[in-house]
Enzyme design. Structure first.
Site, PDB file in Angstrom:
ATOM      1  N   LYS A   1      -7.161   2.052  -5.843  1.00 64.34           N
ATOM      2  CA  LYS A   1      -5.846   1.981  -4.957  1.00 64.34           C
ATOM      3  C   LYS A   1      -6.096   3.070  -3.649  1.00 64.34           C
ATOM      4  O   LYS A   1      -5.712   2.744  -2.464  1.00 64.34           O
ATOM      5  CB  LYS A   1      -4.679   2.668  -5.694  1.00 64.34           C
ATOM      6  CG  LYS A   1      -3.466   2.868  -4.760  1.00 64.34           C
ATOM      7  CD  LYS A   1      -2.984   1.552  -4.380  1.00 64.34           C
ATOM      8  CE  LYS A   1      -1.688   1.881  -3.437  1.00 64.34           C
ATOM      9  NZ  LYS A   1      -1.020   1.078  -2.813  1.00 64.34           N
TER      10      LYS A   1
ATOM     11  N   CYS B   1       2.228   5.576   2.658  1.00 64.73           N
ATOM     12  CA  CYS B   1       0.819   5.254   1.888  1.00 64.73           C
ATOM     13  C   CYS B   1      -0.279   5.465   2.762  1.00 64.73           C
ATOM     14  O   CYS B   1      -0.988   6.348   2.097  1.00 64.73           O
ATOM     15  CB  CYS B   1       1.094   3.606   1.619  1.00 64.73           C
ATOM     16  SG  CYS B   1       2.497   3.088   1.045  1.00 64.73           S
TER      17      CYS B   1
HETATM   18  N1  SAJ Z   1      -1.129   0.066  11.827  1.00 66.38           N
HETATM   19  C1  SAJ Z   1      -1.607   0.077  12.896  1.00 66.38           C
HETATM   20  N2  SAJ Z   1      -2.873  -0.861  13.325  1.00 66.38           N
HETATM   21  C2  SAJ Z   1      -2.979  -1.904  12.346  1.00 66.38           C
HETATM   22  C3  SAJ Z   1      -2.315  -1.860  11.361  1.00 66.38           C
HETATM   23  C4  SAJ Z   1      -1.508  -1.062  10.901  1.00 66.38           C
HETATM   24  O1  SAJ Z   1      -1.600   1.182  13.879  1.00 66.38           O
HETATM   25  O2  SAJ Z   1      -4.039  -2.533  12.948  1.00 66.38           O
HETATM   26  C5  SAJ Z   1      -0.184   1.057  11.353  1.00 66.38           C
HETATM   27  C6  SAJ Z   1       1.293   0.596  11.178  1.00 66.38           C
HETATM   28  O3  SAJ Z   1       1.996   0.331  12.416  1.00 66.38           O
HETATM   29  C7  SAJ Z   1       1.717   1.651  10.264  1.00 66.38           C
HETATM   30  C8  SAJ Z   1       0.689   2.034   9.386  1.00 66.38           C
HETATM   31  O4  SAJ Z   1      -0.614   1.757  10.027  1.00 66.38           O
HETATM   32  O5  SAJ Z   1       2.156   2.664  10.931  1.00 66.38           O
HETATM   33  C9  SAJ Z   1       0.766   1.380   7.866  1.00 66.38           C
HETATM   34  O6  SAJ Z   1       0.975  -0.085   8.076  1.00 66.38           O
HETATM   35  P1  SAJ Z   1       0.507  -1.279   7.036  1.00 66.38           P
HETATM   36  O7  SAJ Z   1       1.149  -2.259   7.346  1.00 66.38           O
HETATM   37  O8  SAJ Z   1      -1.081  -1.010   7.634  1.00 66.38           O
HETATM   38  O9  SAJ Z   1       0.738  -0.602   5.745  1.00 66.38           O
HETATM   39  P2  SAJ Z   1       2.018  -0.232   4.890  1.00 66.38           P
HETATM   40  O10 SAJ Z   1       1.744   1.337   4.688  1.00 66.38           O
HETATM   41  O11 SAJ Z   1       3.039  -0.878   5.101  1.00 66.38           O
HETATM   42  O12 SAJ Z   1       1.361  -0.724   3.382  1.00 66.38           O
HETATM   43  C10 SAJ Z   1      -0.107  -0.151   2.858  1.00 66.38           C
HETATM   44  C11 SAJ Z   1      -0.675  -1.558   2.451  1.00 66.38           C
HETATM   45  N3  SAJ Z   1      -2.014  -1.272   2.013  1.00 66.38           N
HETATM   46  C12 SAJ Z   1      -3.219  -1.904   2.881  1.00 66.38           C
HETATM   47  O13 SAJ Z   1      -2.962  -2.726   3.569  1.00 66.38           O
HETATM   48  C13 SAJ Z   1      -4.428  -1.586   2.280  1.00 66.38           C
HETATM   49  C14 SAJ Z   1       0.064  -2.062   1.210  1.00 66.38           C
HETATM   50  O14 SAJ Z   1      -0.699  -3.446   0.570  1.00 66.38           O
HETATM   51  C15 SAJ Z   1       0.105  -1.303   0.273  1.00 66.38           C
HETATM   52  O15 SAJ Z   1       0.727  -1.663  -0.865  1.00 66.38           O
HETATM   53  C16 SAJ Z   1       0.892  -0.063   0.785  1.00 66.38           C
HETATM   54  O16 SAJ Z   1       0.258   0.692   1.759  1.00 66.38           O
HETATM   55  C17 SAJ Z   1       1.160   0.960  -0.299  1.00 66.38           C
HETATM   56  O17 SAJ Z   1       1.979   1.062  -0.925  1.00 66.38           O
HETATM   57  O18 SAJ Z   1      -0.007   1.901  -0.419  1.00 66.38           O
END
Ligand code: SAJ
Length: 431
Positions: A215, A269
């Site tokens: 995780k 996360c």
């Molecule tokens: N972000 C970027 N650039 C990107 C992708 C995301 O700047 O290309 C930013 C987003 O805007 C946001 C942050 O990263 O601020 C996180 O967003 P996210 O969509 O990547 O992830 P979360 O936090 O919504 O959910 C993550 C997910 N983990 C992964 O994709 C590995 C989700 O599957 C997990 O269940 C969750 O964390 C968790 O609960 O741990």
């Protein structure tokens, strides 16, 4: 207690993961009790409503509550399966805080009986499930816990991390593969039987420690890759090149898949979990640590860039588009957009107009700043400067003719057609 062969499940923690999980399990026909320390949350759920915004969750919760398959309480009750989904925050020095997990385990210990299964879903440092096992062993010496004596255990204890993406939780709870780590292989098999009730993705068993690290690895992977994109965005600014175009072009290579830069990384996360790995082994995690620092520094960089743009247009009203930590959700936790907008609000006061379709008032961070919350049309009509902080669909769909004459800082790359001259002006101002 099993009633008429029905499975009884207790879910501890009715937050972003616990409530959807409880509702999905209740839909399978199990009888689910959701336990939360907050009375208001318990009351909301018992009235068939939800306290968090998640696609389709309200309909599901009202249905299972009406059918009597889900109810909530501040008090735990006996069950066959206990799912712990409570927060694991960290302290200022990035030390993980598993006290809510241990508190939940203490509460489980009061009702635990032979044949029960205890599953931890909260993101946790490696070794936490064994800590839960040790605590249960201490509190319930009458029960044989797994993995300590070699003899057959009375209860099963496992770790199964949630992996769902906010905004797609109900779909991903069912569709995603699950990693199920048992304190012993027998524990993993027992937990597997439970997840098979509602998961359509593959359920893969392993040890609790491997599942815990998996995780953390998933979220650190994403953080490091976003940091790469954010670092590129700074280099591109220095070079006077459009980073979005460079990434689009580089991603045409069959083995390159760069993520998107933004104003930093938010949510509860990805901006948190990598620290659990760094804390566990500081000497061997320079990359993961640096990625965290790069992503945090990107937020400060955006504040400076935006401030330069605003200062170059004295008196001009400024629209900050978005506060959520990512697109199309109402979640503002650890949001870099909120940090940027609040910093600008405190610096430029009433010139700042915030647009956030998912908020009905400005959060506390704006108190005393003089900034106001406006709708998107008002922002377009009144603001000559626009700072794009979140890629909500509503912002993405603003056509060029409505923004062609604006000074734009687009931290999410949602308007690739924004006139190049203005982009170059922004970049010069920022350097
Ligand atoms: N972000 C970027 N650039 C990107 C992708 C995301 O700047 O290309 C930013 C987003 O805007 C946001 C942050 O990263 O601020 C996180 O967003 P996210 O969509 O990547 O992830 P979360 O936090 O919504 O959910 C993550 C997910 N983990 C992964 O994709 C590995 C989700 O599957 C997990 O269940 C969750 O964390 C968790 O609960 O741990």
């Amino acid at each position: 207690m099993v009633v008429d062969g029905e499975l009884n499940v207790v879910v501890l923690g009715l937050g972003y993961i616990g409530l959807p999980t409880a509702a999905v399990i209740a839909r399978t026909g199990a009888r689910v009790l959701g336990v939360d320390v907050t009375q208001a949350v318990v009351d909301t759920v018992n009235s068939g409503r939800v306290h968090i915004e998640e696609v389709d969750l309200d309909g599901l919760v009202s249905g299972v509550v009406a059918r009597g398959s889900l109810r909530a309480s501040t008090e735990i009750a006996p069950a066959d399966v206990f799912v712990i989904a409570v927060p694991t925050p960290f302290a200022d020095d990035h030390t993980p805080d598993v006290s809510y997990v241990l508190q939940a385990a203490r509460s489980v210990a009061t009702v635990l009986k032979v044949g029960d299964t205890v599953i931890l879903e909260s993101t946790s440092p490696v070794g936490t499930t064994e800590q839960v096992r040790d605590l249960l062993a201490k509190l319930r010496p009458d029960l044989r816990v797994p993995g300590r004596t070699g003899e057959q255990a009375d209860v099963a204890i496992a770790y199964c991390p949630e992996r769902v993406l906010p905004g797609r939780i109900l779909h991903e709870l069912i569709a995603n593969d699950r990693v199920i780590g048992g304190v012993t292989p027998r524990c993993a098999r027992k937990a597997l039987g439970f997840y098979r009730r509602f998961v359509r993705g593959a359920c893969v068993t392993t040890s609790a420690r491997a599942a815990e690290m998996t995780k953390l690895t998933e979220n650190a992977f994403r953080d490091v890759n976003i940091a790469f994109a954010n670092e590129l965005s700074l280099v591109a600014d220095t070079m006077g090149v459009d980073v979005w175009e460079v990434i689009r072009l580089a991603n045409r290579h069959p083995r390159v898949d760069i993520l998107q830069p933004g104003p930093g990384v938010g949510g509860h996360c990805i901006a948190v979990d990598p620290w659990f790995l760094v804390h566990a082994d500081p000497a061997n995690t320079p990359l993961i640590r640096t990625a965290r620092l790069v992503n945090d520094a990107k937020t400060d960089h955006v504040v400076a860039q935006a401030a330069a743009l605003i200062e170059a247009r004295p008196g001009e009203p400024v629209a900050c588009l978005g506060l959520a930590f990512k697109a199309n959700i109402d979640d503002f936790r650890e949001s870099p957009a909120l940090r940027v907008a609040a910093a600008l609000a405190h610096r430029f006061g009433e010139r700042v107009r915030v647009v956030e379709p998912y908020a009905d008032r400005l959060p506390a961070a704006f108190a005393g700043s003089g900034a106001t919350l406006v709708d998107v049309d008002t922002a377009i009509e009144t603001c000559g400067v626009m700072i794009v902080l979140v890629d909500h669909d509503m912002f993405r769909s603003i056509p060029l003719e409505e923004r062609a004459d604006k000074q734009v800082l687009d931290t999410r790359g949602i308007w690739p057609d924004q006139p190049r001259a203005l982009l170059r002006l922004e970049l010069r101002l920022a350097s």
